[in-house]
Design an enzyme around this catalytic site. Structure first.
Site, mmCIF file in Angstrom:
data_model
loop_
_atom_site.group_PDB
_atom_site.id
_atom_site.type_symbol
_atom_site.label_atom_id
_atom_site.label_comp_id
_atom_site.label_asym_id
_atom_site.label_seq_id
_atom_site.Cartn_x
_atom_site.Cartn_y
_atom_site.Cartn_z
ATOM 1 N N LYS A 162 25.415 -17.431 51.139
ATOM 2 C CA LYS A 162 24.154 -18.094 51.515
ATOM 3 C C LYS A 162 23.494 -18.780 50.316
ATOM 4 O O LYS A 162 22.794 -19.777 50.481
ATOM 5 C CB LYS A 162 23.192 -17.063 52.133
ATOM 6 C CG LYS A 162 23.707 -16.470 53.442
ATOM 7 C CD LYS A 162 22.866 -15.281 53.902
ATOM 8 C CE LYS A 162 23.430 -14.672 55.190
ATOM 9 N NZ LYS A 162 22.690 -13.477 55.618
ATOM 10 N N VAL A 192 27.479 -7.785 52.817
ATOM 11 C CA VAL A 192 27.947 -6.532 53.425
ATOM 12 C C VAL A 192 29.428 -6.248 53.137
ATOM 13 O O VAL A 192 29.942 -5.202 53.510
ATOM 14 C CB VAL A 192 27.654 -6.464 54.952
ATOM 15 C CG1 VAL A 192 26.162 -6.483 55.203
ATOM 16 C CG2 VAL A 192 28.380 -7.564 55.703
ATOM 17 N N TYR A 195 29.308 -20.932 59.880
ATOM 18 C CA TYR A 195 28.665 -19.745 59.302
ATOM 19 C C TYR A 195 29.651 -18.584 59.150
ATOM 20 O O TYR A 195 29.721 -17.944 58.093
ATOM 21 C CB TYR A 195 27.477 -19.338 60.182
ATOM 22 C CG TYR A 195 26.761 -18.091 59.708
ATOM 23 C CD1 TYR A 195 25.964 -18.121 58.568
ATOM 24 C CD2 TYR A 195 26.880 -16.884 60.397
ATOM 25 C CE1 TYR A 195 25.309 -16.976 58.123
ATOM 26 C CE2 TYR A 195 26.229 -15.745 59.961
ATOM 27 C CZ TYR A 195 25.449 -15.796 58.823
ATOM 28 O OH TYR A 195 24.809 -14.663 58.382
ATOM 29 N N TYR A 220 17.913 -8.173 51.646
ATOM 30 C CA TYR A 220 17.417 -7.694 52.932
ATOM 31 C C TYR A 220 16.159 -6.855 52.749
ATOM 32 O O TYR A 220 15.284 -7.188 51.968
ATOM 33 C CB TYR A 220 18.506 -6.904 53.686
ATOM 34 C CG TYR A 220 19.859 -7.546 53.676
ATOM 35 C CD1 TYR A 220 20.019 -8.869 54.109
ATOM 36 C CD2 TYR A 220 20.995 -6.876 53.230
ATOM 37 C CE1 TYR A 220 21.270 -9.480 54.104
ATOM 38 C CE2 TYR A 220 22.241 -7.483 53.230
ATOM 39 C CZ TYR A 220 22.373 -8.787 53.656
ATOM 40 O OH TYR A 220 23.596 -9.380 53.645
ATOM 41 N N SER A 223 27.287 -12.482 52.791
ATOM 42 C CA SER A 223 25.992 -13.154 52.629
ATOM 43 C C SER A 223 25.761 -13.765 51.252
ATOM 44 O O SER A 223 24.816 -14.531 51.070
ATOM 45 C CB SER A 223 24.851 -12.177 52.933
ATOM 46 O OG SER A 223 24.776 -11.950 54.314
#
Length: 309
Positions: A67, A261, A191, A243, A64
Site C-alpha cells: 500500500k 499480514v 488489489y 492498523y 499491505s
C-alpha cells in the site's frame, strides 16, 4: 553505523528461542501454509550498506506493505487530489471494518486500511487495464529495489481472490457511494495481486530506502519523490501504518512503518536507514509479533526515533 551488524545479530539470537510466537494469517489459505518458525531482518543505510540476519533472503508475501508503494504511485499520478477520496486520519477500527465507512459516506479514513488502499488502487487503475496497473506497480517496486527478479505469487493472489469476501463488500459499498470508479472486480483484481507481491527483507529494505533519504534512492541516485512528499508518506506510515496498533508501534518503536499480514514490516529511520523484518506469526492486531519487538530493540539500541534520541 558500523555497529549495526552486532546489534541485529544479537536481536536474532534473542528471537531464536521465541520462533513460532503469534498466529499466521490463516484466513488466507496460502498464508496458512507458511512455517511460523522463521525470522529475518535487513537494514540498508543511506550510505548504501546492507546488514542482514536470519531468513533475510527468504521470500514472503508483502501484503499491505504494498500500500505504501501504490500510494506513492497514486500521489505521482494525481497529486493532492488523492485526499478528496481518502482521509489521512488513524481509523481506530479494524483494518477491514465496514462500520466506519458507512458513517463517513464511503470515504475511508486513511490509505492503509483496506478500504483506503482499494480506493488508492482504483486511482492508479485510471486509464489502464488491470494487467497494466499491476505491471506498473511491479515495475515501480523493481525500480526502487533495483532488482528485476521481484514477482507476484499467483497462488497467493488466487487464494485472496477466492476468500476476499470482506474486501468485495468494502469495494461494493464504496462503489455505491461513488468512491470507486472502476468495476469492483477490476479494482480488486489489481488489489489482490499487489498484496501477493513476493519479496525478501533485503529487497524490501532497498525498496523503502527512498523514504529514508528525502525521496531519493542513494544507491541508484534516482529521485523518486520530492523531499516534502517523502516526509508526508512517512507521517502517514507513523500514524496509520499498523492498523489498530499504530499508536502502540509509535510509542514503542518511534519510527514510520508499514506492516503486512504476511509477517513483514518495513520501517524508515529518516536520514539513517530503511529496515525490513519478517516473522510470520502475528499479534492480536495483525502485526508481526516478533518483528515488532525486534524493531523496538533495534530502535533503542541505535538511538533511532523521530521523537529524538
Amino acid at each position: 553505523m558500523q555497529n549495526i551488524q552486532p546489534v541485529i545479530d544479537s536481536i536474532y539470537d534473542i528471537m531464536q528461542s521465541r520462533l513460532g510466537e503469534g498466529k499466521v494469517a490463516d484466513y488466507i489459505p496460502e498464508l496458512a501454509k507458511i512455517d511460523p518458525k522463521q525470522f529475518g531482518m535487513a537494514v540498508t543505510t543511506v550510505e548504501g550498506e546492507t546488514f542482514v540476519a536470519g531468513n533475510a533472503q527468504t521470500q514472503f508475501s508483502i501484503q499491505s506493505i504494498s500500500k505504501v508503494f501504490m500510494l506513492t504511485l497514486a500521489l505521482g499520478k494525481t497529486g493532492e487530489s488523492v485526499w478528496k477520496r481518502v482521509g489521512r486520519e488513524p481509523s481506530g477500527s479494524a483494518f477491514n471494518s465496514i462500520v466506519q465507512l458507512e458513517r463517513e459516506s464511503g470515504i475511508p479514513r486513511n490509505p492503509f486500511v483496506n478500504a483506503g488502499a482499494i480506493v488508492v488502487t482504483d486511482m492508479v487503475l485510471a486509464g489502464h487495464q488491470p494487467r497494466e496497473a499491476i505491471g506498473e506497480l511491479l515495475r515501480f517496486i523493481r525500480y526502487l529495489a533495483d532488482d528485476e527478479t521481484i514477482s507476484i505469487d499467483n497462488k497467493v493472489a488466487q487464494s485472496e481472490q477466492a476468500t476476499g469476501y470482506r474486501n468485495f463488500a468494502l469495494a461494493n459499498f464504496m462503489r455505491s457511494f461513488g468512491n470507486l470508479h472502476h468495476p469492483v472486480e477490476h479494482t480488486l483484481g489489481v488489489y489482490f495481486h499487489q498484496c501477493a507481491i513476493s519479496m525478501n527483507c533485503v529487497q524490501l529494505a532497498r525498496a523503502g530506502l527512498f523514504l529514508a533519504n528525502r525521496g531519493r534512492n542513494p544507491i541508484t541516485g534516482h529521485s523518486v519523490v520530492s523531499d516534502r512528499r517523502a516526509r508526508r508518506i512517512n507521517a502517514l506510515m507513523l500514524t496509520c501504518g499498523h492498523y489498530d496498533g499504530s499508536g502502540d508501534f509509535a510509542y514503542h518503536v518511534g519510527l514510520p512503518g508499514k506492516s503486512g499480514v504476511g509477517g513483514g514490516i518495513l520501517v524508515v529511520a529518516p536520514g539513517k536507514a530503511s529496515v525490513a523484518v519478517w516473522s510470520p506469526g502475528l499479534n492480536e492486531v495483525g502485526n508481526s509479533a516478533l518483528g515488532s519487538e525486534a524493531l523496538e530493540m533495534l530502535a533503542n539500541e541505535m538511538g533511532w526515533s523521530v521523537f529524538g534520541a
